[in-house]
Design an enzyme around this catalytic site. Structure first.
Site, short mmCIF file in Angstrom:
data_model
loop_
_atom_site.label_atom_id
_atom_site.label_comp_id
_atom_site.label_asym_id
_atom_site.label_seq_id
_atom_site.Cartn_x
_atom_site.Cartn_y
_atom_site.Cartn_z
N LYS A 133 0.78 -1.72 0.18
CA LYS A 133 -0.16 0.19 -0.24
C LYS A 133 0.85 1.10 0.09
O LYS A 133 1.92 1.13 0.81
CB LYS A 133 -0.77 -0.22 0.97
CG LYS A 133 -1.92 1.03 1.57
CD LYS A 133 -3.49 0.67 0.94
CE LYS A 133 -3.79 2.13 -0.37
NZ LYS A 133 -3.36 2.44 -0.80
N GLN B 89 6.84 3.70 4.38
CA GLN B 89 5.79 3.62 3.85
C GLN B 89 5.65 1.47 5.11
O GLN B 89 4.47 2.19 5.54
CB GLN B 89 5.86 3.14 2.59
CG GLN B 89 3.84 3.39 2.67
CD GLN B 89 3.29 4.54 2.02
OE1 GLN B 89 3.46 5.60 1.89
NE2 GLN B 89 2.06 5.08 3.36
N LYS C 61 5.61 1.35 -2.58
CA LYS C 61 5.43 3.34 -3.52
C LYS C 61 5.74 2.78 -4.86
O LYS C 61 6.45 1.91 -5.37
CB LYS C 61 6.34 3.90 -2.64
CG LYS C 61 5.96 5.68 -3.45
CD LYS C 61 5.20 6.39 -1.91
CE LYS C 61 5.15 7.44 -1.96
NZ LYS C 61 3.60 7.68 -1.12
N GLY D 255 -2.64 8.26 -3.93
CA GLY D 255 -1.92 9.89 -4.17
C GLY D 255 -0.63 10.16 -3.69
O GLY D 255 -0.42 8.96 -2.89
N ASP D 256 -0.25 11.05 -4.49
CA ASP D 256 1.06 11.64 -4.07
C ASP D 256 1.66 12.66 -4.44
O ASP D 256 0.31 13.23 -5.07
CB ASP D 256 2.11 10.38 -4.26
CG ASP D 256 3.87 10.66 -2.45
OD1 ASP D 256 3.37 10.64 -2.15
OD2 ASP D 256 4.22 11.35 -3.31
N SER E 256 -7.19 5.57 3.88
CA SER E 256 -6.91 4.81 2.18
C SER E 256 -7.69 3.32 3.32
O SER E 256 -8.28 2.73 2.08
CB SER E 256 -5.46 4.59 1.93
OG SER E 256 -4.97 6.39 1.28
P1 NDP Z 1 0.85 17.96 -4.12
O1 NDP Z 1 1.94 17.78 -5.62
O2 NDP Z 1 -0.61 18.03 -3.80
O3 NDP Z 1 1.43 18.72 -3.57
C1 NDP Z 1 2.98 19.41 -3.50
C2 NDP Z 1 3.28 20.66 -2.94
O4 NDP Z 1 5.05 20.89 -2.49
C3 NDP Z 1 2.96 21.91 -4.35
O5 NDP Z 1 2.61 22.75 -3.08
C4 NDP Z 1 4.59 21.38 -4.41
O6 NDP Z 1 4.65 22.90 -5.42
C5 NDP Z 1 5.06 21.16 -3.50
N1 NDP Z 1 7.03 20.70 -4.00
C6 NDP Z 1 6.70 19.70 -4.36
N2 NDP Z 1 8.08 19.65 -4.89
C7 NDP Z 1 8.30 20.60 -4.39
C8 NDP Z 1 10.15 20.60 -4.53
N3 NDP Z 1 10.88 19.90 -5.04
N4 NDP Z 1 10.84 21.96 -3.61
C9 NDP Z 1 9.40 22.59 -3.50
N5 NDP Z 1 7.96 22.36 -3.94
C10 NDP Z 1 7.83 21.33 -3.78
O7 NDP Z 1 1.11 16.59 -3.20
P2 NDP Z 1 0.99 16.24 -1.71
O8 NDP Z 1 0.22 17.41 -0.71
O9 NDP Z 1 -0.11 15.04 -1.94
O10 NDP Z 1 1.84 15.50 -1.32
C11 NDP Z 1 2.77 16.38 -0.39
C12 NDP Z 1 3.99 15.59 0.83
O11 NDP Z 1 3.57 14.75 1.71
C13 NDP Z 1 4.86 14.55 -0.15
O12 NDP Z 1 6.03 14.47 0.45
C14 NDP Z 1 4.01 13.05 0.16
O13 NDP Z 1 5.08 12.34 -0.40
C15 NDP Z 1 3.38 13.29 1.39
N6 NDP Z 1 2.29 12.99 1.67
C16 NDP Z 1 1.57 13.20 1.00
C17 NDP Z 1 -0.07 11.85 1.43
C18 NDP Z 1 -1.45 11.95 0.56
O14 NDP Z 1 -2.57 11.47 1.05
N7 NDP Z 1 -1.35 12.55 -0.79
C19 NDP Z 1 0.38 10.83 2.75
C20 NDP Z 1 1.34 11.08 3.51
C21 NDP Z 1 2.68 11.70 2.93
P3 NDP Z 1 4.44 22.55 -7.11
O15 NDP Z 1 3.02 22.43 -7.19
O16 NDP Z 1 4.97 23.66 -7.56
O17 NDP Z 1 4.54 21.64 -7.33
O1 2IT Z 2 3.15 8.67 1.84
C1 2IT Z 2 1.71 7.95 2.00
O2 2IT Z 2 1.55 7.33 3.02
C2 2IT Z 2 0.93 8.60 0.33
N1 2IT Z 2 1.31 9.38 0.10
C3 2IT Z 2 -1.00 7.85 1.26
C4 2IT Z 2 -0.85 6.75 0.64
C5 2IT Z 2 -1.42 6.16 0.21
O3 2IT Z 2 -1.69 4.41 -0.05
O4 2IT Z 2 -2.55 6.25 0.54
#
Ligand code: NDP
Ligand code: 2IT
Length: 444
Positions: free
Chosen positions: A90, A111, A126, A165-166, A376
């Site tokens: 997952k 993860q 992942k 998603g990520d 999830s």
């Molecule tokens: P999104 O794509 O929705 O948003 C990512 C944000 O971070 C955007 O504002 C993006 O800016 C910025 N960003 C990404 N890469 C860079 C970079 N190299 N330098 C500067 N800014 C950056 O992703 P999420 O919000 O889903 O994910 C954010 C973090 O949280 C990640 O580390 C992800 O692995 C983690 N995460 C996500 C989960 C989820 O459920 N979605 C669960 C647990 C962890 P821009 O749009 O300009 O690229």
């Molecule tokens: O980093 C994370 O935990 C995620 N992007 C969410 C993974 C998931 O299966 O919901």
């Protein structure tokens, strides 16, 4: 050489040029020393750590797609099926030009422990691609997602591997991928999470990572006689995690004054306008530079800089290694009380150590952002029983999971004599569960 040091050296030698993967393994294995040293002989004989750091399977495939001008592009697709000891693989799918095996392996490795900490039956995995969704038309996104799934579908399924998603993968991309999976397999099943609400998605999944981050932060503060009320919070990122942690922080009485994207950052001394942020990012899919059009009193700066703003609580929610030692020094000099990671590994090892050494409460991502994957898993449960739970029911479960998770890592840290070190607590608590399951299942 100790068993931990031996395996660390092996990982670095066998996986060259993958610094983020080395960093994640180093942090975890160093934390595990007390547990490993207590059973060193047996773990070494069973090669437990070698089995833990080597993915069960890793897949790389070609993803050809056609842009709106008829030009063909070829990206790489990845899925790392890391560890299935406690449940089906997952973990999310990251679409970002920086994606390579090293990034996907670091995320997949994290993860495993995160998923164990949720208390739910999910293994670690992942995936992703070096495809850059920025500036692509809707049709181009669909073309990429369909091509990506036309290969990935062979390896996933509701009981084997369930992506989500990520970075760069949200509801739109999950929808296109789900449609292609269903067409190719001819099966309507919960093979992806983060689905739309009209076809099997769970209420609260969109908000879950951000909400969960605030629930666990709140619980930690409560246990230290503090609360979120009237706290000044700085947030990095402006995506899914950042948006909903701002929403929940505001609901809990805190004032969030920053957010950022990869081009710049916003300082809004009156508090981030969430409606404006959602309009810019979720509707227009635009850059944060236009935030000033909504809020003339706010400042917009190119580059990075959110950690320079004086705050009580810092929530890094963008990407890995975005909070460096100098940032940690600045946060401490400004009196920060807590740093809680919404992103995966946003704080470097030295910045983490500096924060901890200076008495800052530090919650690592594998605990603090586990609310996303936990919800999830709740989506998977609803899909299996073909039912749909109410917002209140899922939200209450998420709160319960994050509260339990905090106490679980807090207790694990205490048990091994590291009270207050939630990095060690999270790694040990996650490891104990996965290691027990691996040992019980024999050498497989
Ligand atoms: P999104 O794509 O929705 O948003 C990512 C944000 O971070 C955007 O504002 C993006 O800016 C910025 N960003 C990404 N890469 C860079 C970079 N190299 N330098 C500067 N800014 C950056 O992703 P999420 O919000 O889903 O994910 C954010 C973090 O949280 C990640 O580390 C992800 O692995 C983690 N995460 C996500 C989960 C989820 O459920 N979605 C669960 C647990 C962890 P821009 O749009 O300009 O690229
Ligand atoms: O980093 C994370 O935990 C995620 N992007 C969410 C993974 C998931 O299966 O919901």
């Amino acid at each position: 050489m100790s068993y931990v040091d031996e395996v660390l050296a092996q990982v670095i030698k066998q996986n060259p040029n993958e610094p983020e993967f080395h960093q994640a393994v180093e942090e975890v294995l160093n934390s595990l020393r007390p547990a490993i040293e207590a059973n060193e002989e047996q773990y070494r004989r069973d090669a437990l750590l070698e089995r833990l750091v080597n993915p069960e399977r890793q897949i790389r495939f070609r993803v050809p797609w056609v842009d709106d001008n008829g030009q063909v592009h070829v990206n790489s697709g990845y899925r790392v099926q890391y560890n299935s000891a406690i449940g089906p693989y997952k973990g999310g799918i990251r679409l970002h030009p920086s994606v390579n095996f090293g990034i996907i392996k670091f995320l997949g490795f994290e993860q495993i422990f995160k998923n164990a900490l949720t208390g739910l039956p999910i293994g670690g995995g992942k995936g992703g691609s070096d495809f850059d969704p920025k500036g692509k038309s809707d049709r181009e996104i669909m073309a990429f997602c369909q091509s990506f799934m036309s290969e990935l579908f062979k390896y996933i399924g509701a009981d084997t591997d369930v992506p989500a998603g990520d970075i760069g993968t949200g509801a739109r991309e999950i929808g296109y991928m789900f449609g292609m999976y269903k067409k190719l397999r001819g099966v309507f099943e919960g093979v992806l999470t983060g689905k739309g609400l009209t076809y099997g998605g769970s209420l609260v999944r969109t908000e879950a990572t951000g909400y969960g981050l605030l629930y666990i932060t709140q619980e930690m503060l409560k246990c230290h006689g503090e609360s979120l009320k009237d706290k000044i919070v700085v947030v990095s990122g402006a995506g899914n995690v950042a948006t909903y942690d701002i929403e929940k922080a505001q609901q809990l009485g805190a004032k969030v004054v920053t957010c950022s994207d990869s081009t710049g950052w916003v300082y809004d001394p009156d508090g981030i306008d969430l409606k404006a942020l959602k309009d810019i990012k979720e509707v227009k899919r635009a850059r944060l530079s236009i935030y000033k059009d909504y809020r003339p009193n706010a400042e917009y700066h190119e580059g990075r800089g959110v950690w320079s703003i004086k705050c009580d609580i810092a929530l890094p929610c963008a990407t890995q290694n975005e909070l460096l030692l100098d940032d940690a020094k600045q946060l401490v000099a400004n009196g920060v009380m807590a740093v809680c990671e919404g992103a995966n590994m946003p704080t470097t090892l030295e910045a983490t150590e500096y924060l901890q050494a200076n008495g800052v409460y530090f919650l690592p991502g594998k605990a603090a952002n586990a609310g996303g994957v936990a919800t999830s898993a709740l989506e998977m449960s609803q899909n299996s029983e073909r039912l749909h739970w109410s917002f209140e029911e899922v939200d209450a479960k998420l709160q319960g999971i994050m509260t339990d998770l905090y106490h679980n890592i807090d207790n694990a840290a205490k048990k091994y004599g590291y009270e207050g070190n939630y990095v060690v607590g999270a790694n040990l608590a996650g490891f104990e569960k996965v290691a027990a399951a691996m040992q019980a299942q024999g050498i497989v």
